[in-house]
Design an enzyme around this catalytic site. Structure first.
Site, short mmCIF file in Angstrom:
data_model
loop_
_atom_site.label_atom_id
_atom_site.label_comp_id
_atom_site.label_asym_id
_atom_site.label_seq_id
_atom_site.Cartn_x
_atom_site.Cartn_y
_atom_site.Cartn_z
N ASP A 64 0.84 -1.20 0.00
CA ASP A 64 0.00 0.00 0.00
C ASP A 64 0.87 1.26 0.00
O ASP A 64 1.90 1.31 0.68
CB ASP A 64 -0.88 0.00 1.26
CG ASP A 64 -2.06 0.94 1.13
OD1 ASP A 64 -2.23 1.57 0.08
OD2 ASP A 64 -2.83 1.03 2.10
N HIS A 123 -8.93 -0.99 -8.15
CA HIS A 123 -8.62 0.18 -7.32
C HIS A 123 -7.48 1.01 -7.91
O HIS A 123 -7.55 2.24 -7.91
CB HIS A 123 -8.26 -0.30 -5.91
CG HIS A 123 -7.86 0.81 -4.99
ND1 HIS A 123 -8.72 1.83 -4.63
CD2 HIS A 123 -6.68 1.07 -4.34
CE1 HIS A 123 -8.10 2.66 -3.81
NE2 HIS A 123 -6.86 2.23 -3.63
#
Length: 325
Positions: free
Chosen positions: A152, A242
């Site tokens: 991330d 995403h």
């Protein structure tokens, strides 16, 4: 001071300033306490070394509006899809974010600041979190794994030029050197996500789970090729992935410095914190995500707000003095 990549432990406290309290003196006291804490001279650390302790302080739109609602930080977040936020958990006057390698130092530092405020500030909500093990990206840049097991925070303003362009506020004078923070706490449906085959998990994110590389190919440090297709015409990075829905090039906005922390309470999930010099960077990104991001079907936001992170301070310029007297 913003958090550093390597700090694994965080505590966020959101509070309101009591009616009639002078904001300037309260912030100046916070600054004095922060300097003592990070220097290791505050007795409230109980003899522990501060280590890599950092403290980030922000003020919410109501306080900014008392000075000038047109200033950056004067606008609140709109409502978005996939939210279930109680009134107490939306917005707030003060953000105190404490990060360090030692979770005990985090707790003691936060207690010292809240104790300094006393009854001048009323806590709304708090959240502790932790970052996963760092994964090398490129050079000195690392990124952790989030609660879903994926790397991330790969895309962001990592160079000095990118940070000047997209992170730090250049003006007006009272806010120059600050930035805008967005804080959102999310429940995540880990059971349902974990039940997906790995290939379907990767399609949700648009990256490979094992090494973080985009599904368009390359390494974790490679720019995703949003136009890359299979021989039969399908996007290698799916249309609802995403990575595609939130990518700044696809949204048409600047870069966000993003930090995600895994949480266990009040339920399994993550705490998302982003820093940017234009709130529209976040709001336009999330608006686009609301219209077709596969990841959002696994998340429910339960708390959130936006805050003007105050410019730096020193002996001659107390914390918050550029904005409040």
């Amino acid at each position: 001071m913003l958090p550093r990549d390597a700090q694994p432990h965080l505590l966020v406290v959101v509070a309101d300033v009591a009616e009639g309290v002078a904001v300037g003196p309260l912030l100046a006291e916070f600054g004095d306490v922060i300097r003592a804490l990070t220097a290791g001279t505050d007795a409230r650390l109980l003899g522990l070394p501060p280590g890599d302790l950092t403290v980030t302080v922000g003020v919410g739109p109501r306080l900014v509006g008392l000075v000038d609602p047109a200033l950056p930080g004067g606008a609140d977040l709109p409502a978005f899809a996939h939210e279930r936020i109680a009134p107490r958990d939306r917005g707030g006057d003060l953000l105190v974010q404490v990060c360090a390698g030692d979770p005990v130092v985090v707790s003691l530092a936060a207690a010292a600041l809240l104790g300094q405020a006393g009854d001048r500030a009323r806590e709304r909500w708090r959240q502790s979190g932790r970052r996963g093990a760092a994964v090398p990206v490129t050079g000195d840049l690392t990124a952790p794994r989030n609660a879903f097991g994926f790397v991330d925070g790969v895309v962001g303003p990592h160079t000095a030029d990118q940070q000047r362009r997209d992170l730090w506020l250049a003006g007006p004078t009272p806010v120059a050197g600050g930035t805008i923070a967005v804080v959102r706490r999310m429940e995540v449906d880990l059971v349902r996500f974990a039940a997906l085959p790995v290939a379907e998990q990767e399609a949700v994110f648009g990256r490979r789970r094992d090494d973080g590389a985009p599904l368009s190919g390359g390494t974790i440090a490679s720019d995703p090729d949003l136009g890359a297709k299979t021989p039969d015409g399908r996007y290698l990075i799916p249309a609802d992935a995403h990575l595609r829905r939130a990518h700044p090039a696809a949204v048409g906005v600047g870069l966000m410095l993003r930090r995600s922390y895994s949480i266990d309470q009040p339920s399994p999930g993550l705490l998302f914190v982003s820093f940017q010099n234009d709130l529209a960077t976040f709001t336009r990104t999330l608006t686009r995500m609301d219209h077709g991001d596969a990841l959002l079907s696994f998340t429910t936001t339960t708390a959130g707000g936006t805050f003007l992170v105050l410019p730096g301070f020193d002996d001659g310029r107390p914390l918050g003095s550029t904005l409040f007297r």
